[in-house]
Design a protein around this motif. Structure first.
Motif, PDB file in Angstrom:
ATOM      1  N   MET A 468       0.784  -1.224   0.000  1.00  0.00           N
ATOM      2  CA  MET A 468       0.000   0.000   0.000  1.00  0.00           C
ATOM      3  C   MET A 468       0.824   1.286   0.000  1.00  0.00           C
ATOM      4  N   PRO A 469       1.911   1.397   0.789  1.00  0.00           N
ATOM      5  CA  PRO A 469       2.574   2.704   0.881  1.00  0.00           C
ATOM      6  C   PRO A 469       3.000   3.294  -0.454  1.00  0.00           C
ATOM      7  N   ALA A 470       3.567   2.498  -1.342  1.00  0.00           N
ATOM      8  CA  ALA A 470       4.008   3.042  -2.627  1.00  0.00           C
ATOM      9  C   ALA A 470       2.838   3.597  -3.427  1.00  0.00           C
ATOM     10  N   VAL A 471       1.718   2.860  -3.418  1.00  0.00           N
ATOM     11  CA  VAL A 471       0.530   3.320  -4.138  1.00  0.00           C
ATOM     12  C   VAL A 471      -0.038   4.566  -3.459  1.00  0.00           C
ATOM     13  N   LEU A 472      -0.065   4.574  -2.154  1.00  0.00           N
ATOM     14  CA  LEU A 472      -0.608   5.718  -1.417  1.00  0.00           C
ATOM     15  C   LEU A 472       0.208   6.981  -1.669  1.00  0.00           C
ATOM     16  N   GLU A 473       1.516   6.853  -1.736  1.00  0.00           N
ATOM     17  CA  GLU A 473       2.340   8.037  -1.994  1.00  0.00           C
ATOM     18  C   GLU A 473       2.103   8.578  -3.404  1.00  0.00           C
ATOM     19  N   ARG A 474       1.849   7.691  -4.367  1.00  0.00           N
ATOM     20  CA  ARG A 474       1.542   8.166  -5.734  1.00  0.00           C
ATOM     21  C   ARG A 474       0.219   8.920  -5.749  1.00  0.00           C
TER      22      ARG A 474
END
Length: 881
Positions: A468-474
């Motif tokens: 999730m974190p990578a997608v959330l940062e995008r």
């Protein structure tokens, strides 16, 4: 593009989808044919009817029919059960009793010396004159008199005296059912003052048992007992049981205004605003002119739930003018000022209330609850803490404080408040469920990134949480940025994203009760989501979680930029826009139908439709129309216009004035221009008939035909080869003739229809299935891309696209599509295994490792995954990675 048959087993799925009868997959695939025509709004349709009275209990009518009753006994029973005639109210005593039942506090009988002093005292209390009630109660010592005396003392701010007045009820053992009910009501008041540790009051179960015994052994027809049960259950937030108790009460006395008023407030709490409005009408009918103050408070509470402080104030103002010392009314009067974000005025009104009722908590409690519902969490905390400080042994302020802090993401404060609440009231179901959840959350693991904290239950949910974190940062960069539709604002602090393993825990997180039916929600700095997984305990199964969270995070950002102050339709519109996904066909059809029926909402109707829909399609139409209006604002006034509106909303400017300042038009002028623009959009989408391109009904009438036969369709097609309506029926006819498929001879027709009506998925599904079944499967790609861009719940299109791209050697696109498939179905082992295969072919060993590690967790009983992981790690080691 050549097709590797080993990569296309899903062709059969697509062919099957293409064969499905029209309408069977409307929600997921937009496959309905006709355009729905919502009814145009009318004054009659929008006006609620009074809530119907329930049928009188058969036991009551049987009793009234008994021959042994004297006329006076029968008259007294009719008055007791709210079934009186005019002749029954011949004297002041009977008229006053009826006025109390009806909530008709302006009735002159309540000031008649011949009336029962207790009824006169209750009438004085209910219009804000508790000091006048006390002399009337001086010589009375019944349980009702004791309860009324305590209520009058509390309204005067004399809590210590009220406590002393109530203490005699602790050991009371009355022999009449109505008196048992009065004792129970008095002991509920006493519990608020002394708390359970004092030993000076009865507990919840004891009171329920007493009331049950009174009904079963003393008087089955005592509506006062059922009403006391309902009030006790309401105190414990047990709403379903409240409804049952009130139903019983009203069958025993259909005119019992106290029961109706409680039903109205319970309906507000349950967001059943239509029911609340209908109950308010019933209360007005019971009270007669000038209406019911309880009805006014219910209507104001509805408006405040809808963030309409000005409307709430307008409803209450005549009543405040009439009864300026009515304490409960003044509490809501202060809440109305806070509801329009004028906190200085709210505080002035609370000070005025304090002058009448020193150190009473009700005003601060009401304002605090309203502020929590409006997501003004700091203000809610201030008012609720003050309410709790004033009566520290009353659980309700602590419950509301804990729930507000929970929604604000202040979990430690919430746990402390809820723990305190349960120490005061261990039977409050909202506090109990929420505290269980907080303690469940304490066991959750966390993953942090620059702008997010992801919380998840250890175990299988770690598979998704770590991705999730990578997608959330995008999506953070997109939503907070200054690109098209971006909010150009970064909230202070990190946003918490809580991943719940099932629907039960998710709904408890959002409401404090396990009964909300959705999959994700934002309460400001906290986003809660249900794991996108199939199986028991899940409402919808797989879904595009990133799209859903991007919508919810947009709420977080807009609420931060506007201090949680913006119209409901506007916040939803911005969030839908920033999903960055095209409209599905069902939404287009809904908009087209509303436009043609002149049933698009005005600005009042659209906000109401979100929370009080009158038709099944209202809420969906509100989302769709709001998004459309937001698009229009950006197209006509530029990307900065919505942001300027937000800043005005943050400063307290209301929508009509904000529109004039930013857009230079009134809301009425805006709607007129918007509708003209919308009509043009519908023509672009092939969804509006014109004189040059008439619809099917017009063509049938022209040709004096009853139905569109194949021969007639072919003739129309020759005459009007670019008419979307004709192309639509022609494609359906070819699909039907082919048993759900098309042939090569139909390809041009489907492609022309796709150009003429670029919003309908039908030609794309048919063309995708046709090309996948042919030797030229690569030609299915643009149609699959069109379908995948609109898909929210199945990975079928993304997976097939990944196969096609991989078979053609385009591994970058194959990787992107396999990642999207995993995003929609992160717990599906087959999707993961396919993604790992694509990653290996693309030589992206890190991605392959991620998917294989997920498989080890998802399918721990399959040793092959661990073996593959071991082999992959050796491969990476040999390559020096």
């Amino acid at each position: 593009m050549p097709v590797d048959r080993r990569l296309t087993p899903l062709v059969l799925v697509l062919v099957a989808i293409a064969r499905v009868s029209p309408g069977a997959h409307a929600a997921a695939l937009g496959q309905a044919v006709s355009i729905p025509q919502p009814e145009a709004p009318s004054a009659a349709a929008d006006k609620p009817e009074p809530f119907p009275e329930p049928d009188v209990a058969a036991a009551v009518t049987d009793l009234l029919g008994q021959a042994y009753l004297t006329p006076d006994e029968r008259r007294a029973l009719r008055v007791r059960h709210g079934l009186w005639t005019e002749e029954d109210l011949a004297d002041a005593r009977a008229r006053a009793r009826a006025a109390v039942v009806l909530g008709k506090w302006t009735d002159g009988a309540l000031r008649d010396p011949a009336a029962d002093p207790l009824d006169r005292a209750e009438g004085a209390i209910r219009v804000g004159k508790p000091a006048e009630a006390l002399p009337l109660l001086a010589d009375a010592d019944s349980p009702r008199a004791t309860r009324l005396r305590a209520e009058a003392l509390l309204e005067l701010g004399r809590a210590d005296e009220a406590r002393e007045a109530l203490l005699p009820l602790v050991g009371a053992q009355p022999s009449e059912a109505d008196d048992v009910a009065e004792v129970a009501r008095g002991l509920v008041l006493l519990a608020r003052l002394v708390g359970p540790e004092s030993g000076q009051t009865a507990g919840y179960q004891d009171l329920l048992a007493r009331l049950g015994k009174a009904r079963e052994e003393m008087d089955r027809l005592s509506w006062a007992v059922s009403l006391a049960e309902a009030q006790l259950l309401y105190e414990k937030d047990r709403y379903a049981a409240v409804g049952e108790a009130l139903q019983t009460t009203l069958t025993l006395n259909p005119k019992a205004s106290e029961a109706w008023a409680l039903l109205g407030m319970a309906s507000v709490d349950g967001f059943d605003f239509g029911k609340a409005e209908s109950v308010a009408l019933r209360l007005d009918m019971l009270a007669g002119e000038p209406g019911s103050v309880d009805a006014a408070i219910i209507r104001a509470a509805v408006r405040l739930r809808q963030s309409e402080g000005e409307e709430a104030e307008a409803i209450l103002r005549p009543w405040v003018d009439r009864w300026p010392e009515h304490r409960r009314l003044l509490a809501w009067w202060a809440a109305a000022a806070a509801g329009r974000f004028d906190f200085e005025e709210a505080d002035r009104r609370l000070s005025a209330l304090d002058a009448l009722s020193p150190r009473q908590p009700v005003g601060h409690l009401v304002v605090g609850k309203v502020m929590a519902g409006s997501r003004q969490y700091d203000e809610a905390s201030r008012y609720l803490r003050e309410a709790s400080a004033r009566w520290p042994r009353w659980a309700e302020p602590q419950v509301e404080l804990g729930l507000s802090d929970m929604q604000a993401g202040r979990t430690r404060d919430a746990e402390s408040a809820l723990d305190r609440a349960l120490s005061l009231d261990r039977f409050n179901i909202r506090a109990e469920n929420s505290l269980k959840l907080l303690r469940e959350l304490n066991s959750y693991a966390t993953i942090e990134s620059d702008h997010f904290i992801v919380r998840y239950k250890p175990g299988v949910d770690e598979v998704l949480a770590r991705e999730m974190p990578a997608v959330l940062e995008r999506l953070h960069a997109r939503v907070t940025g200054s690109g098209p539709g971006g909010i150009d604002h970064v909230p202070a602090g990190r946003t918490s994203v809580e991943l719940y393993p099932d629907h039960h825990w998710f709904s408890v997180r959002i409401t404090g009760m396990p009964r909300l039916h959705t999959i994700a929600a934002a309460t400001g700095p906290v986003i809660a989501m249900e794991a996108p997984r199939e199986g028991p305990g899940h409402k919808v199964g797989t879904y595009d979680w990133a799209r859903v969270v991007q919508h919810e995070f947009t709420h977080t950002v807009t609420l931060s930029r506007t201090k949680n102050r913006l119209p409901h339709w506007f916040t939803e519109a911005g969030a839908v826009l920033l999903e960055d996904s095209p409209r599905d066909f069902s939404t287009v059809r809904l908009l087209a139908g509303a436009y043609e029926a002149d049933a698009l909402f005005d600005f009042e109707q659209i906000n109401i439709a979100f929370v009080r829909p009158r038709k099944p399609t209202d809420r969906s139409l509100a989302y769709a129309q709001g998004h459309w209006m937001y698009e229009y604002i950006i197209e006509r006034w530029g990307n900065a216009a919505p942001l300027s509106l937000m800043d005005l909303y943050a400063s307290g400017v209301r929508e009509p004035q904000a529109f004039q300042q930013v857009l230079g038009v009134s809301r009425e002028e805006f709607l007129a221009a918007f509708k003209a623009w919308a009509g043009g959009k519908l023509r672009e989408w092939g969804m509006r008939s014109t004189d040059e391109l008439p619809g099917i009904p017009t063509l049938l009438a022209r040709d004096a035909a009853e139905e569109a036969t194949p021969e007639l369709i072919e003739r129309w097609l020759a005459e009007q080869p670019d008419n979307p309506a004709v192309l639509d029926v022609a494609v359906q006819e070819r699909e039907k003739a082919g048993g759900g498929r098309i042939t090569g001879a139909d390809v041009d027709l489907c492609e022309r229809y796709a150009r003429a009506r670029p919003v309908d998925p039908r030609p794309h599904r048919l063309l995708a299935a046709y090309w996948l079944a042919s030797a030229e499967g690569g030609k299915a790609v643009p149609h699959l891309e069109w379908l995948d861009a609109r898909e929210q719940s199945t990975a079928v299109y993304a997976t097939e696209l990944a196969r096609l791209y991989a078979s053609g050697g385009d591994m970058a696109r194959a990787m992107a599509k396999s990642a999207r498939a995993v995003q929609i179905a992160p717990y599906d082992a087959r999707t993961r295994e396919f993604a790992a295969t694509v990653a290996l072919r693309a030589k992206d060993l890190d991605a392959a490792e991620r998917h294989i590690r997920a498989l080890v967790v998802l399918e721990p009983d399959r040793p092959v995954h661990a073996q593959r992981l071991e082999a992959l790690l050796k491969m990476k080691q040999s390559e020096g990675r």
